[in-house]
Design an enzyme around this catalytic site. Structure first.
Site, PDB file in Angstrom:
ATOM      1  N   GLY A   1       0.930  -1.279   0.320  1.00  0.00           N
ATOM      2  CA  GLY A   1       0.067   0.128  -0.321  1.00  0.00           C
ATOM      3  C   GLY A   1       1.249   1.588  -0.079  1.00  0.00           C
ATOM      4  O   GLY A   1       0.306   2.514   0.361  1.00  0.00           O
TER       5      GLY A   1
ATOM      6  N   VAL B   1       4.579   1.080  -4.283  1.00  0.00           N
ATOM      7  CA  VAL B   1       6.221   0.683  -4.410  1.00  0.00           C
ATOM      8  C   VAL B   1       6.329  -0.915  -4.999  1.00  0.00           C
ATOM      9  O   VAL B   1       7.121  -1.333  -5.337  1.00  0.00           O
ATOM     10  CB  VAL B   1       7.318   0.855  -3.490  1.00  0.00           C
ATOM     11  CG1 VAL B   1       7.465   2.419  -3.494  1.00  0.00           C
ATOM     12  CG2 VAL B   1       6.870  -0.152  -2.117  1.00  0.00           C
TER      13      VAL B   1
ATOM     14  N   ASP C   1       5.165  -1.995 -13.546  1.00  0.00           N
ATOM     15  CA  ASP C   1       6.183  -2.788 -11.837  1.00  0.00           C
ATOM     16  C   ASP C   1       6.191  -4.361 -12.720  1.00  0.00           C
ATOM     17  O   ASP C   1       7.627  -3.969 -12.125  1.00  0.00           O
ATOM     18  CB  ASP C   1       4.218  -2.662 -11.298  1.00  0.00           C
ATOM     19  CG  ASP C   1       3.981  -1.096 -11.152  1.00  0.00           C
ATOM     20  OD1 ASP C   1       4.646  -0.548 -11.507  1.00  0.00           O
ATOM     21  OD2 ASP C   1       2.821  -1.262 -10.721  1.00  0.00           O
TER      22      ASP C   1
END
Length: 490
Positions: free
Chosen positions: A169, A172, A219
């Site tokens: 949360g 990252v 990501d």
């Protein structure tokens, strides 16, 4: 993904697995008796490692095909995988200072009622919310098992233990680190040959279609393919690594968590992504591109000009269409006129109102900002270059807010960085990833760490929120590979 044994590693490579090996060593003494016997010291253990990431530039433009600049962090998730005689997938993870467990029959995933991805996604969507974390792991297990040779599957199922220092949360990318680490180790345990970029693509698919989070590819690609102390240049069309940008000597990127929890699966992120694809559909129509809508409400556009990506629209071209985009539009009105978008990860909801113009403008303008940022970064010795790079980050941050993905807390952190300024070694800052909280990325001199720590401390005192720091880069999963421990290594 490279598989190696402990004896093959250099001292530096071995140190990357120190935390994992310490976890293994501590398990027999764990207060939870389920963990004490979860993994067997007599069985081979495959350990996958994957880092979180700091989004330096690009962020939410990834799903629109933009170039993004991403740095892997030194925080990592480890996945320990052992084969088990029963045809079950048993998973354990430590969250909120307590062990959590999940188990599912492997036969249900491969030939039973959960073989269809939609059924598996529905099982987690309607199941206990406390089990939601397991969807990331179960999804990659299903994909790997489907690719494995049948002789590998008859050996039974899996026990998978997750140990992570990537906080959830905080923007990252804890989810990507979890997926990439798990898939790397499970694929190795099944002897499924798969490269880093293929792992990233598969993990994004899991997050989109099993977890239900409409993330882009950056990501997973950064976690899988990133390199220490370099920015991955990733052109998200769909995922082309253009190489790496070294951070010039004497400069660093820092991260400060705002203490406001962020989730890509959140409604604000989904609305902004949907609105961007609505904008592309409208522009394609205005540009006279041929389009059709299939029976599932998915649009298909014949687009040899921009190849389906907003990021490929030049600023001059976009200027001709921008005023024709609605500032806001109800989903029902859009569907009545256009039928659907080209996005496979979202659906236009008839009862939602979408901020189409700002969401569409962001990736077009961000592409220009990232291109300029990448060109300027190697030349940071010039004072005007650091000023321009800092301004590009600030402009990106403002664009997030225009889309509806800002937050007062991240605004405050950016303001504090701006107030410190070049005189104290800080040049710019921006909200990262999916926005709406999470972490702020900062460009500064290498010797400005004390200033960053001071800002974090003052922010925490002012707001009462945590302000975790991300100060160092680390290698991606491809650099570290998968570690195989035999019984004599344990």
């Amino acid at each position: 993904m490279r598989l190696h044994r402990r004896s093959d590693l250099s001292a530096g490579e071995a140190s990357l697995f120190d935390a994992a090996l310490s976890r293994l060593a501590a398990m027999p003494a764990d207060p939870d008796d389920r963990i004490r016997t979860f993994l067997s010291p007599q069985k081979p253990t495959y350990i996958g490692r994957a880092p979180g990431r700091l989004d330096v530039m690009g962020g939410i433009a990834d799903y629109s095909g933009a170039l993004v600049l991403e740095m892997p962090l030194d925080r990592a998730t480890f996945a320990f995988v052992q084969r088990h005689p029963s045809m079950r997938c048993e998973i354990a993870t430590r969250r909120d200072n307590a062990w959590q467990f999940f188990a599912i029959e492997l036969t249900r995933l491969l030939s039973g009622d959960l073989r269809d991805p939609a059924s598996l996604a529905d099982r987690f969507a309607k199941g206990d919310p406390a089990d939601a974390w397991a969807a990331y792991v179960v999804g990659v297990v299903q994909l790997c098992a489907e690719r494995a040779d049948v002789t590998a599957l008859v050996r039974g199922g899996f026990r998978i233990l997750i140990d992570s220092s990537v906080p959830e949360g905080k923007g990252v990318s804890s989810s990507a680190a979890l997926e990439v680490a798990a898939m790397s180790a499970v694929a190795a345990a099944l002897d499924v040959p798969v490269g880093a970029s293929d792992i990233a693509t598969a993990c994004q698919w899991v997050e989109n279609h099993i977890v239900g989070a409409p993330c882009g590819i950056m990501d997973q690609m950064t976690s899988a393919c990133g390199r220490r102390d370099r920015l991955l240049r990733l052109r998200c069309q769909p995922a082309v690594a253009d190489g790496f940008v070294s951070v010039p000597w004497g400069f660093r990127f820092f991260g400060i968590d705002s203490g406001v929890k962020h989730a890509v699966s959140g409604s604000a992120y989904g609305r902004v992504r949907t609105a961007a694809f609505m904008g592309y559909r409208i522009i394609a129509e205005r540009a006279g591109l041929k389009a059709s809508v299939d029976g599932h409400g998915r649009a298909h556009v014949d687009d040899a000009r921009w190849r389906g990506y907003l990021a490929n629209i030049p600023l001059a071209d976009f200027a001709r269409f921008e005023s024709e985009l609605p500032v806001e539009m109800m989903g029902s009105d859009f569907l009545a006129t256009y039928g659907g978008t080209t996005d496979n990860a979202t659906r236009v909801r008839p009862d939602e109102r979408y901020a189409v113009r700002a969401a569409t403008a962001h990736p077009v303008n961000e592409q220009d900002r990232v291109d300029r940022f990448a060109r300027l970064l190697p030349d940071l010795s010039r004072a005007d270059a650091t000023r321009e790079l800092g301004q590009l980050m600030l402009d990106s941050h403002a664009s997030y807010s225009a889309c509806g993905l800002g937050s007062p807390e991240t605004d405050r952190l950016v303001e504090m960085v701006r107030d410190a300024g070049p005189e104290r070694g800080l040049f710019g800052a921006k909200i990262t990833g999916g926005g709406s909280g999470g972490t702020v990325a900062i460009l500064g001199r290498a010797d400005a760490e004390t200033v960053v720590r001071d800002i974090a401390a003052r922010y925490a005192a002012e707001t009462g929120l945590s302000a975790e720091l991300f100060l160092n880069s680390g290698p991606g999963a491809e650099e570290t590979g998968v570690l195989l421990l035999d019984s004599h290594d344990a």
